[in-house]
Structure formats: C-alpha cells, structure tokens
Design a protein around this motif. Sequence first.
Motif, PDB file in Angstrom:
ATOM      1  N   ARG A  98       0.829  -1.204   0.000  1.00  0.00           N
ATOM      2  CA  ARG A  98       0.000   0.000   0.000  1.00  0.00           C
ATOM      3  C   ARG A  98       0.859   1.248   0.000  1.00  0.00           C
ATOM      4  O   ARG A  98       1.780   1.399   0.806  1.00  0.00           O
ATOM      5  N   ARG A  99       0.565   2.152  -0.904  1.00  0.00           N
ATOM      6  CA  ARG A  99       1.211   3.456  -0.939  1.00  0.00           C
ATOM      7  C   ARG A  99       0.339   4.460  -0.201  1.00  0.00           C
ATOM      8  O   ARG A  99      -0.818   4.651  -0.559  1.00  0.00           O
ATOM      9  N   GLU A 100       0.893   5.091   0.812  1.00  0.00           N
ATOM     10  CA  GLU A 100       0.113   6.014   1.623  1.00  0.00           C
ATOM     11  C   GLU A 100       0.192   7.444   1.111  1.00  0.00           C
ATOM     12  O   GLU A 100      -0.780   8.200   1.220  1.00  0.00           O
ATOM     13  N   GLN A 101       1.340   7.839   0.582  1.00  0.00           N
ATOM     14  CA  GLN A 101       1.531   9.213   0.125  1.00  0.00           C
ATOM     15  C   GLN A 101       2.321   9.234  -1.173  1.00  0.00           C
ATOM     16  O   GLN A 101       3.123   8.341  -1.453  1.00  0.00           O
ATOM     17  N   ALA A 102       2.090  10.285  -1.950  1.00  0.00           N
ATOM     18  CA  ALA A 102       2.892  10.571  -3.134  1.00  0.00           C
ATOM     19  C   ALA A 102       3.656  11.871  -2.894  1.00  0.00           C
ATOM     20  O   ALA A 102       3.052  12.881  -2.508  1.00  0.00           O
ATOM     21  N   TRP A 103       4.956  11.825  -3.063  1.00  0.00           N
ATOM     22  CA  TRP A 103       5.800  13.020  -3.004  1.00  0.00           C
ATOM     23  C   TRP A 103       6.073  13.422  -4.445  1.00  0.00           C
ATOM     24  O   TRP A 103       6.783  12.726  -5.173  1.00  0.00           O
ATOM     25  N   LEU A 104       5.483  14.517  -4.867  1.00  0.00           N
ATOM     26  CA  LEU A 104       5.516  14.925  -6.266  1.00  0.00           C
ATOM     27  C   LEU A 104       6.532  16.042  -6.474  1.00  0.00           C
ATOM     28  O   LEU A 104       6.443  17.099  -5.835  1.00  0.00           O
ATOM     29  N   VAL A 105       7.498  15.813  -7.335  1.00  0.00           N
ATOM     30  CA  VAL A 105       8.412  16.868  -7.766  1.00  0.00           C
ATOM     31  C   VAL A 105       7.753  17.545  -8.959  1.00  0.00           C
ATOM     32  O   VAL A 105       7.681  16.979 -10.056  1.00  0.00           O
ATOM     33  N   VAL A 106       7.255  18.742  -8.744  1.00  0.00           N
ATOM     34  CA  VAL A 106       6.475  19.453  -9.762  1.00  0.00           C
ATOM     35  C   VAL A 106       7.421  20.190 -10.696  1.00  0.00           C
ATOM     36  O   VAL A 106       8.253  21.000 -10.259  1.00  0.00           O
ATOM     37  N   ARG A 107       7.274  19.936 -11.999  1.00  0.00           N
ATOM     38  CA  ARG A 107       8.159  20.538 -12.990  1.00  0.00           C
ATOM     39  C   ARG A 107       7.331  21.153 -14.112  1.00  0.00           C
ATOM     40  O   ARG A 107       6.239  20.680 -14.420  1.00  0.00           O
ATOM     41  N   LEU A 108       7.906  22.185 -14.724  1.00  0.00           N
ATOM     42  CA  LEU A 108       7.311  22.778 -15.920  1.00  0.00           C
ATOM     43  C   LEU A 108       8.425  23.054 -16.907  1.00  0.00           C
ATOM     44  O   LEU A 108       9.383  23.770 -16.585  1.00  0.00           O
ATOM     45  N   PHE A 109       8.316  22.491 -18.091  1.00  0.00           N
ATOM     46  CA  PHE A 109       9.355  22.621 -19.119  1.00  0.00           C
ATOM     47  C   PHE A 109      10.704  22.179 -18.546  1.00  0.00           C
ATOM     48  O   PHE A 109      11.727  22.817 -18.778  1.00  0.00           O
ATOM     49  N   THR A 110      10.706  21.113 -17.771  1.00  0.00           N
ATOM     50  CA  THR A 110      11.831  20.442 -17.096  1.00  0.00           C
ATOM     51  C   THR A 110      12.307  21.160 -15.836  1.00  0.00           C
ATOM     52  O   THR A 110      13.061  20.588 -15.059  1.00  0.00           O
ATOM     53  N   GLU A 111      11.888  22.392 -15.584  1.00  0.00           N
ATOM     54  CA  GLU A 111      12.360  23.130 -14.422  1.00  0.00           C
ATOM     55  C   GLU A 111      11.599  22.696 -13.174  1.00  0.00           C
ATOM     56  O   GLU A 111      10.373  22.782 -13.127  1.00  0.00           O
ATOM     57  N   PRO A 112      12.278  22.244 -12.111  1.00  0.00           N
ATOM     58  CA  PRO A 112      11.575  21.893 -10.874  1.00  0.00           C
ATOM     59  C   PRO A 112      11.114  23.146 -10.145  1.00  0.00           C
ATOM     60  O   PRO A 112      11.879  24.095  -9.957  1.00  0.00           O
ATOM     61  N   LEU A 113       9.857  23.153  -9.735  1.00  0.00           N
ATOM     62  CA  LEU A 113       9.271  24.324  -9.087  1.00  0.00           C
ATOM     63  C   LEU A 113       8.899  24.084  -7.630  1.00  0.00           C
ATOM     64  O   LEU A 113       8.828  25.029  -6.838  1.00  0.00           O
ATOM     65  N   ALA A 114       8.623  22.847  -7.253  1.00  0.00           N
ATOM     66  CA  ALA A 114       8.181  22.566  -5.890  1.00  0.00           C
ATOM     67  C   ALA A 114       8.165  21.066  -5.671  1.00  0.00           C
ATOM     68  O   ALA A 114       8.217  20.270  -6.612  1.00  0.00           O
ATOM     69  N   MET A 115       8.086  20.696  -4.396  1.00  0.00           N
ATOM     70  CA  MET A 115       7.775  19.320  -4.031  1.00  0.00           C
ATOM     71  C   MET A 115       6.564  19.361  -3.101  1.00  0.00           C
ATOM     72  O   MET A 115       6.531  20.137  -2.147  1.00  0.00           O
ATOM     73  N   VAL A 116       5.571  18.535  -3.398  1.00  0.00           N
ATOM     74  CA  VAL A 116       4.341  18.530  -2.617  1.00  0.00           C
ATOM     75  C   VAL A 116       4.012  17.096  -2.232  1.00  0.00           C
ATOM     76  O   VAL A 116       4.238  16.157  -3.007  1.00  0.00           O
ATOM     77  N   THR A 117       3.493  16.923  -1.027  1.00  0.00           N
ATOM     78  CA  THR A 117       3.099  15.609  -0.525  1.00  0.00           C
ATOM     79  C   THR A 117       1.584  15.481  -0.553  1.00  0.00           C
ATOM     80  O   THR A 117       0.865  16.360  -0.062  1.00  0.00           O
ATOM     81  N   VAL A 118       1.105  14.392  -1.151  1.00  0.00           N
ATOM     82  CA  VAL A 118      -0.342  14.178  -1.323  1.00  0.00           C
ATOM     83  C   VAL A 118      -0.702  12.804  -0.777  1.00  0.00           C
ATOM     84  O   VAL A 118      -0.030  11.806  -1.095  1.00  0.00           O
TER      85      VAL A 118
END
Length: 439
Positions: free
Chosen positions: A25-45
């Motif tokens: 079971r996966r409890e959370q997703a840690w998302l590295v948010v990128r736009l045009f390859t540039e990382p902008l944030a990391m968010v936990t869902v």
Amino acid sequence: MSVVLDVELSGPLPTVAAFDASGTRREQAWLVVRLFTEPLAMVTVDIPPTGLRPDEVLAAARNAAPDALARRLAQVGLEPDALTSDGTPPIRTPPFLAGRARALAFAPPVTVVICTREHPDELRACLASLTEQEYRGFDVLVVDNAPTSARTRGVVDEFADRLAIRYTVEPRPGLSRARNRALAELQDEPGEHVVAWTDDDVRADAHWVAEIARAFVENPAAAGVSGAVVPAELRSRAQVWFEQFGGHSKGRGFTPDDFGPTTAQSPLYPLPAYGVGANMAFRLAALRRLNGFDEALGAGTPAQGGEDTLVFSRLLHGGATTLYRPAALVRHVHRADVEGLRTQMAGYGAGLTAFYAALIRQDPRVLAELVRLVPRAWKDLTSSDSVRVSTVQADFPRELFAANRRGMLAGPWRYFQGRRALRGRRPGPVASPAAVGLR
C-alpha cells in the motif's frame, strides 16, 4: 510506504496507483512538480484507496507553487487554467529552455567526481544515471577510497564504452582525502575548469550537468554552485523521517538564489546558504585557493562530516559568490534502517560543530561573529517553527533529535581528534598515481 514521482506539467500526467507491483500500500505521493523540465516545488499528497487520478495530480501540483507556475506560463502566453492533465504544449519555446540552450553553446568542460568505498551496486546505479545526461561535455573521475577489493574498478570498467571515465585510488581512508586526490588528478586543468561532486548513492537528473554548466556560464563571477537534492525513494519510515527533518535540502526549496558580498546572508549561518556534498560544483581555481578540503573533516574521520560546508563558508567569508540552482537536481537514496538514520543524525550534528571548530582554528577572528549568531542558532534548535523541525510529524522519534544534539556536543572534540591524527602526515595526496583513462 510513499512513492516519489516527477510530474511534468507540460505533458500528460500519471495515474498514481494505491498499491505498487508487489501489492504494498502506498500512503503518500511526493511529487516533484516541474514545468518545461524546471523543478518548481515538491508537494506531498495522500493517496486514497482508489489511487490518484491525473486531474487530482494536476490540482495538487498547481497548488504547490501557484505564483511560480503563473509567471512561467505567462512567459509563453498561457494562463494557469490552460494546464490540463493531458499536457499543454507551449506556444513558443519557454525562456527556461531557451536559456539552457544558449548557455550550453558556451559551457565549459565539467569533470564529475564520485568518491566511493566498496559500494559497487550504488556506484553502478549512479554511473548509469550519468549516461542519460543531456549535456555531453563532461567526463567522470571515480576515486576508489582505501579499497579492499577490485569491485569498484570492475564497475568502472563496465562503463568504459558509455562514459568518458577515469579511475584512480586514494589509499588513505577518508572522504576529504579522496576529494583531494581528485584535485591532484585534475592539476593540469585550467582554473576555469568546473568540478562537480556527487556521491555513489545519488541518481543524477538528466539535466544535472547541463544546469551546473549553465549556472557558471550565466554567472562568470561565481565560484561555486549547489543544487536541489530530493529523495530517490521513500520506502521505509527511516527514509521518510530523514526527509521530514529536512533531508539534504534543509528548507532551501526551489527558488534560485545568489550568495555573496552584496547579500544579507551570513557566510557562517544559517545553513541554507550552503550546499551539500552530494550536489556541489566549483571552479578549480576556487578550490585551489582554499588548498582543497580539510582532511580532519568528512566521512571516515571522527568528525564524520562538515568538509563540504567548510568549503562553501570559506568561499563566502572570503568574498566569493556562490549560487543555489535547484534546476541542477539529483536524487539521493536515504538510509532505510532506523539505526543507520540514528548514526547519520549523530554524524550530521558532529560534522556541523566540527565545521565551526575548523573555522575558528583557521581564522580565530570568526569567533566574535559566531558569538553574535548564538541567539539565532539557539532559537532554531529549540523553536517548533524552525526550518529544521517545522516539517517533522508526530511520529518522528525524539531519540533522533537527541542523537543529533549529542553529535553537536562531540563535534569540536572529534575535529581536534582528527587534527591530531594528521600530525606528522603530509596533508593531501602524498603522491599522484596516474588516473587510468578508460576512454
């Protein structure tokens, strides 16, 4: 268990399943948010039992960095509402990508150095990530530190036809000694040559070397560059706890920053001004001015760390400029067991105060500056909203804080233990056996 995913908003977004291939079971997703390859944030869902749909991934990603996202979309004539879970191709070339292309046309050669000791599997994965680099104007130097087998050399041989790679040995144990061996091997390179450092437990993003090279091209006066370090995986509680404590990023986030004589940032504290040894790069001339790394600091010494922090601090204290560029991103495989994490936390504490002991030893005048910083440091240690602890959750073991603080108390003594061990020994590589070129 948690899953770490890149989310590129200009392309189709993924469905995140609630269970992995083994049924865990996966409890959370840690998302590295990128736009045009540039990382902008990391968010936990949180991941519900039904998983995350692409539109839910999009909503979480958009909320993670709304201002940065809006600015970058406006540069290509798009509104935030134009983003869809199916991907949104830009109307014109994004400035971020255009800037990278311009810089790479003038980028200097880069040597990527990996210092390793009997971690062949980790090294193999790290080197594999370097074969995927966008920028090809680099070579690799592997420093085998106090080897007890030929396994590291064997891994290097595997990549002889995939990378421009060299191998050398530093027979004396200690990370700083291995780093100084690398500098000795690069002694014939010009001062403007860039040396980028990473660890064998790191996986380099495909744009890592390109973004390091770009930073130096766009900022000719910069002496050093550090980048973002995100987790490669979060499969155990120990890995999640390390990331809660700040991981390797320590609250730096994904906003580029410059540090130097004209900035308000102290060269001594707090730590976000500094880089980390898993992801740092310097012009060779800058490291030569410092006479390399302090061999009483770093892994393999009583201090256990601090050599990377000392280099950044000395550069800044000497009036140099260093940069933080999160687009130069790597992924680190954190220790998966609690006992290993406890040892690591103690080592980080010891390395921190050992670094300050090294500063005072080299220049006693900094003591007055450090005294003035004590109130702020004490607040950070004890406040619940400090960068170091504000992201810690209720399940974080208090014993890990205790281990970190015990390390801090021991750090200065450990540093001078390391200095005593060096007495009578010539600092740096005693000899410079020729690195073995494999391509």
